[in-house]
Design an enzyme around this catalytic site. Structure first.
Site, PDB file in Angstrom:
ATOM      1  N   ASP A  43      -5.133  -1.418  -3.768  1.00 17.87           N
ATOM      2  CA  ASP A  43      -4.758  -1.264  -2.364  1.00 17.87           C
ATOM      3  C   ASP A  43      -5.660  -0.245  -1.657  1.00 17.87           C
ATOM      4  OD1 ASP A  43      -2.611  -3.046  -2.292  1.00 17.87           O
ATOM      5  OD2 ASP A  43      -1.108  -1.507  -2.732  1.00 17.87           O
TER       6      ASP A  43
ATOM      7  N   HIS B  62      -2.754  -1.217  -9.375  1.00 15.47           N
ATOM      8  CA  HIS B  62      -2.554  -1.935  -8.120  1.00 15.47           C
ATOM      9  C   HIS B  62      -2.661  -0.991  -6.920  1.00 15.47           C
ATOM     10  CE1 HIS B  62      -1.620  -5.150  -5.429  1.00 15.47           C
ATOM     11  NE2 HIS B  62      -0.910  -4.259  -4.750  1.00 15.47           N
TER      12      HIS B  62
ATOM     13  N   HIS C   3      -5.541  -6.920   0.157  1.00 15.37           N
ATOM     14  CA  HIS C   3      -5.941  -7.436  -1.157  1.00 15.37           C
ATOM     15  C   HIS C   3      -7.259  -8.220  -1.088  1.00 15.37           C
ATOM     16  CE1 HIS C   3      -1.467  -7.275  -2.601  1.00 15.37           C
ATOM     17  NE2 HIS C   3      -1.973  -6.085  -2.353  1.00 15.37           N
TER      18      HIS C   3
ATOM     19  N   HIS D 191      -0.277   2.758   1.859  1.00 10.82           N
ATOM     20  CA  HIS D 191      -1.036   2.254   3.011  1.00 10.82           C
ATOM     21  C   HIS D 191      -1.069   3.245   4.173  1.00 10.82           C
ATOM     22  CE1 HIS D 191      -1.286  -1.438   0.877  1.00 10.82           C
ATOM     23  NE2 HIS D 191       0.014  -1.648   0.912  1.00 10.82           N
TER      24      HIS D 191
HETATM   25 ZN   LIG Z   1      -0.963  -4.249  -2.633  1.00 11.22          ZN
END
Ligand SMILES: [Zn+2]
Length: 318
Positions: A246, A242, A85, A269
């Site tokens: 990321d 969001h 972040h 991720h």
């Molecule tokens: Zn995040």
């Protein structure tokens, strides 16, 4: 319209944050300081007794885990969690160089978005540095897959992220965002989007040592297919925003801003880190290009104080 300077930039002053980790639940302080040209993003872990580990580059080759957040090993068996972040805020605003110091194992979650970082950076502003900005130009497409999920980096004249998510819960459903990067649009459309989770996952996660610091103050919580935060959502499609936040952070672990198109479906991720690995697997996939060799025109952030006195700086450094 103000065009973004094609020289590298760093913060004009240090900014600091006190909070706690969303997964560890532990208190942590984070300081972001200006850094030299070509430094990129680096990090040091500082201990109470004055001992420290680092500085090292916040680089995808250091990633040790991608479960729920991006974790890197900074050496001496020291992990730092949830770097994405804060790095997203830096990269999203077009900052090239910064040094982070943290006092615990995880970057602070603050409100669950990148907004507190962006606000602090906007307050101190940036300093334009003498060196020209550099980009990682995608020359050959790479794709990584996991069942029907995928992430791809493709040659493209510009910096675009095209991201789609598809959740069983009707509170989220299918959402897509195509984001033509500029610091201004990052500030307006991405920075404020908070992380999210499902109430029915909570117990299992906490038993596994995750989400120990998670609350309605720093996460959107979906329970029985409804958002239960008292103030609801910040954007109707906050979830996909969001995920985009990321991705901006995860991709910055390539070491330089990417010039090309990122596409992702049901990503996260893990796929973000794998697509970088895949890009760097062959030198034929990319090249480092100076900004003045690219057709670039990004809208700058009008309310970001910018010290443009490069000539003065150049004279002072000889
Ligand atoms: Zn995040």
């Amino acid at each position: 319209m103000q065009r973004m300077a094609m020289r590298q930039c760093t913060l004009a002053d240090r900014v600091s944050f006190d909070g706690f980790g969303v997964h560890s639940g532990l208190p942590v302080s984070l300081v972001i300081e200006p850094a030299a040209p070509d430094n990129g993003f680096t990090i040091t872990r500082e201990y109470e007794d004055g001992r420290y580990v680092g500085p090292v580059s916040i680089h995808f080759s250091r990633i040790t885990r991608t479960t729920l957040c991006t974790t890197i090993d900074i050496g001496e068996s020291t992990d730092v969690e949830t770097v994405e972040h804060v790095v997203s805020a830096l990269s999203g605003l077009g900052v090239d160089n910064a040094h982070l110091t943290i006092t615990n194992t995880e970057c602070p979650i603050l409100d669950g978005s990148a907004l507190p970082f962006v606000k602090a950076i906007k307050k101190v502003g940036v300093t334009i540095q003498p060196q020209i900005k550099r980009f990682l130009k995608v020359k050959r497409a790479v794709t990584v897959r996991n069942d029907d999920a995928f992430a791809a980096l493709e040659p493209y004249n510009g910096r675009v992220l095209d991201l789609e998510i598809d959740f069983d819960s009707p509170a989220i459903g299918r959402q897509r965002m195509i984001f033509n990067w500029s610091p201004k649009l990052y500030d307006e459309r991405v920075a404020g989007a908070r992380t999210f989770g499902f109430a029915h996952h909570r117990t299992a996660l906490q038993q596994a040592g995750y989400a120990l610091g998670s609350s309605l103050e720093n996460s959107i919580l979906v329970e029985n297919d409804q958002v239960i935060n008292p103030h609801g959502l910040r954007y109707e499609d906050e979830f996909v925003r969001h995920k985009l936040l990321d991705a901006v952070g995860d991709l910055a672990l390539g070491g330089l801003p990417i010039y090309g198109r990122f596409r992702s479906y049901k990503g996260g991720h893990k796929l973000n880190s794998l697509v970088l690995q895949s890009l760097f697997a062959s030198q034929a996939n990319y090249e480092v290009v100076a900004a003045d060799e690219l057709p670039l025109a990004f809208e700058a952030l009008e309310d970001l104080p910018t010290d443009l006195r490069v000539d003065a700086y150049l004279r002072s450094v000889g």
